[in-house]
Scaffold this motif. Structure first.
Motif, short mmCIF file in Angstrom:
data_model
loop_
_atom_site.label_atom_id
_atom_site.label_comp_id
_atom_site.label_asym_id
_atom_site.label_seq_id
_atom_site.Cartn_x
_atom_site.Cartn_y
_atom_site.Cartn_z
N ILE A 10 104.92 30.95 58.21
CA ILE A 10 105.93 31.87 57.69
C ILE A 10 106.32 31.38 56.31
N GLU A 11 106.07 32.20 55.29
CA GLU A 11 106.24 31.80 53.90
C GLU A 11 107.45 32.53 53.29
N PHE A 12 108.47 31.76 52.93
CA PHE A 12 109.65 32.27 52.23
C PHE A 12 109.94 31.32 51.08
N THR A 13 109.39 31.60 49.90
CA THR A 13 109.64 30.71 48.77
C THR A 13 110.13 31.54 47.58
N SER A 14 109.51 31.36 46.42
CA SER A 14 109.96 32.04 45.20
C SER A 14 108.84 32.91 44.64
N PRO A 15 109.17 33.82 43.73
CA PRO A 15 108.13 34.65 43.13
C PRO A 15 107.04 33.82 42.44
N HIS A 16 107.38 32.62 41.96
CA HIS A 16 106.44 31.81 41.18
C HIS A 16 105.46 31.02 42.05
N SER A 17 105.82 30.76 43.29
CA SER A 17 104.96 29.92 44.14
C SER A 17 104.30 30.67 45.28
N GLY A 63 111.30 29.58 71.92
CA GLY A 63 110.32 28.74 72.59
C GLY A 63 109.17 28.25 71.73
N HIS A 64 109.26 28.41 70.43
CA HIS A 64 108.19 27.98 69.53
C HIS A 64 108.47 26.59 68.97
N THR A 65 107.44 26.00 68.37
CA THR A 65 107.56 24.67 67.76
C THR A 65 107.34 24.78 66.26
N ILE A 66 108.23 24.17 65.50
CA ILE A 66 108.02 24.08 64.05
C ILE A 66 107.22 22.80 63.82
N ALA A 67 105.92 22.97 63.63
CA ALA A 67 105.00 21.82 63.55
C ALA A 67 104.84 21.29 62.13
N LEU A 68 105.24 22.09 61.14
CA LEU A 68 105.09 21.66 59.75
C LEU A 68 106.14 22.37 58.90
N LYS A 69 106.80 21.60 58.04
CA LYS A 69 107.77 22.15 57.10
C LYS A 69 107.32 21.76 55.69
N ILE A 70 107.15 22.78 54.84
CA ILE A 70 106.72 22.55 53.46
C ILE A 70 107.85 22.95 52.53
N MET A 129 104.05 28.94 70.27
CA MET A 129 103.27 28.88 69.04
C MET A 129 103.68 27.67 68.21
N LYS A 130 102.72 27.15 67.45
CA LYS A 130 103.01 26.13 66.47
C LYS A 130 103.11 26.82 65.10
N ILE A 131 104.29 26.75 64.52
CA ILE A 131 104.59 27.48 63.29
C ILE A 131 104.74 26.51 62.12
N ALA A 132 104.18 26.89 60.97
CA ALA A 132 104.44 26.18 59.72
C ALA A 132 105.46 26.99 58.92
N LEU A 133 106.51 26.33 58.47
CA LEU A 133 107.49 26.97 57.59
C LEU A 133 107.19 26.53 56.17
N VAL A 134 106.81 27.48 55.34
CA VAL A 134 106.53 27.19 53.94
C VAL A 134 107.73 27.72 53.15
N GLY A 135 108.59 26.77 52.76
CA GLY A 135 109.90 27.10 52.21
C GLY A 135 110.95 26.75 53.24
N TYR A 136 111.77 25.76 52.92
CA TYR A 136 112.75 25.30 53.91
C TYR A 136 114.16 25.31 53.32
#
Length: 238
Positions: free
Chosen positions: A50-57, A23-30, A1-8
């Protein structure tokens, strides 16, 4: 899978390690520095975010991802007053959204134990319930999302309790949650039923972020190709 990480942050980095091992690819980091990359062009080739950020965003991030037709796994807490709007928009978009206050397999088993114990104690009025939760000092919300989930399960199953409070209380109808922030604690949740005769206690203690990260990647694997609203119960088959 191509995964976007929102929150790094630390959690995003832990997820990246597990995802690559599986075996997955991190294709985008936000992160804060490139929030503008959260757009339909950059997200076009992404299978799951996959989104791990803050309550405000979190809310705005999820809406952007669903608008781009990207399935979203979200572990951000402290924003659930807006979850109904997210669910409605997801269904309108024929998208896929999976939220969990905690992705650890162990914690989700703990949730099931908590519900069962609350059901057994529903009419044992001689017992008083109290909760404690400990996290690291960077944890922005208190009580934790996991503690809120545990508290809501108790409220749903024990008629005496009408609401939870995040401080000590002597009011019979209030469920007490005490929050502590101590480094480097990844997370401890304790529920104690106390009477004059005895105590009954269940505890979950995380030793590191690996359990949370593994569960989040498992959730992403589950969500790919699906449509609708899901939770960790669906991932684990509970």
């Amino acid at each position: 899978m191509k995964i976007a990480l929102v929150g790094y942050g630390k959690m995003g980095q832990a997820i990246e390690k597990i995802a690559v091992e599986r075996g997955h690819t991190i294709a985008l980091k936000i992160d804060l520095d490139n929030r503008n990359d959260l757009n339909e062009t950059k997200l076009a080739a992404i299978d799951v975010a996959i989104e791990f950020t803050s309550p405000h965003s979190a809310f705005d991030n999820i809406m952007e991802l669903l608008k781009a037709k990207v399935p979203v796994v979200c572990g951000s807490t402290g924003w659930l007053d807006k979850k109904e709007a997210i669910d409605e928009y997801c269904l309108q978009q024929q998208g896929a959204f999976l939220y969990a206050s905690n992705f650890s397999v162990g914690v989700n088993i703990f949730f099931e134990l908590n519900k069962k114990l609350a059901q057994l104690m529903a009419h044992q009025t001689e017992y008083r319930v109290k909760m404690e939760e400990i996290h690291h000092t960077q944890k922005k919300d208190a009580p934790s999302g996991t503690a809120v989930t545990l508290a809501e399960q108790i409220l749903q199953n024990i008629p005496l309790y009408k609401n939870w409070v995040n401080h000590s209380t002597n009011k019979a109808e209030e469920l007490e949650i005490i929050s502590e922030r101590i480094d480097p604690a990844p997370g401890t949740h304790k529920i104690r039923y106390s009477s004059e005769i005895d105590d009954i206690e269940i505890i979950h203690t995380a030793h590191n972020r690996t359990g949370f990260a593994t569960g989040a990647v498992m959730a992403a694997e589950f969500l790919k190709g699906k449509k609708g609203i899901f939770g960790m119960n669906d991932v684990l088959g509970f």
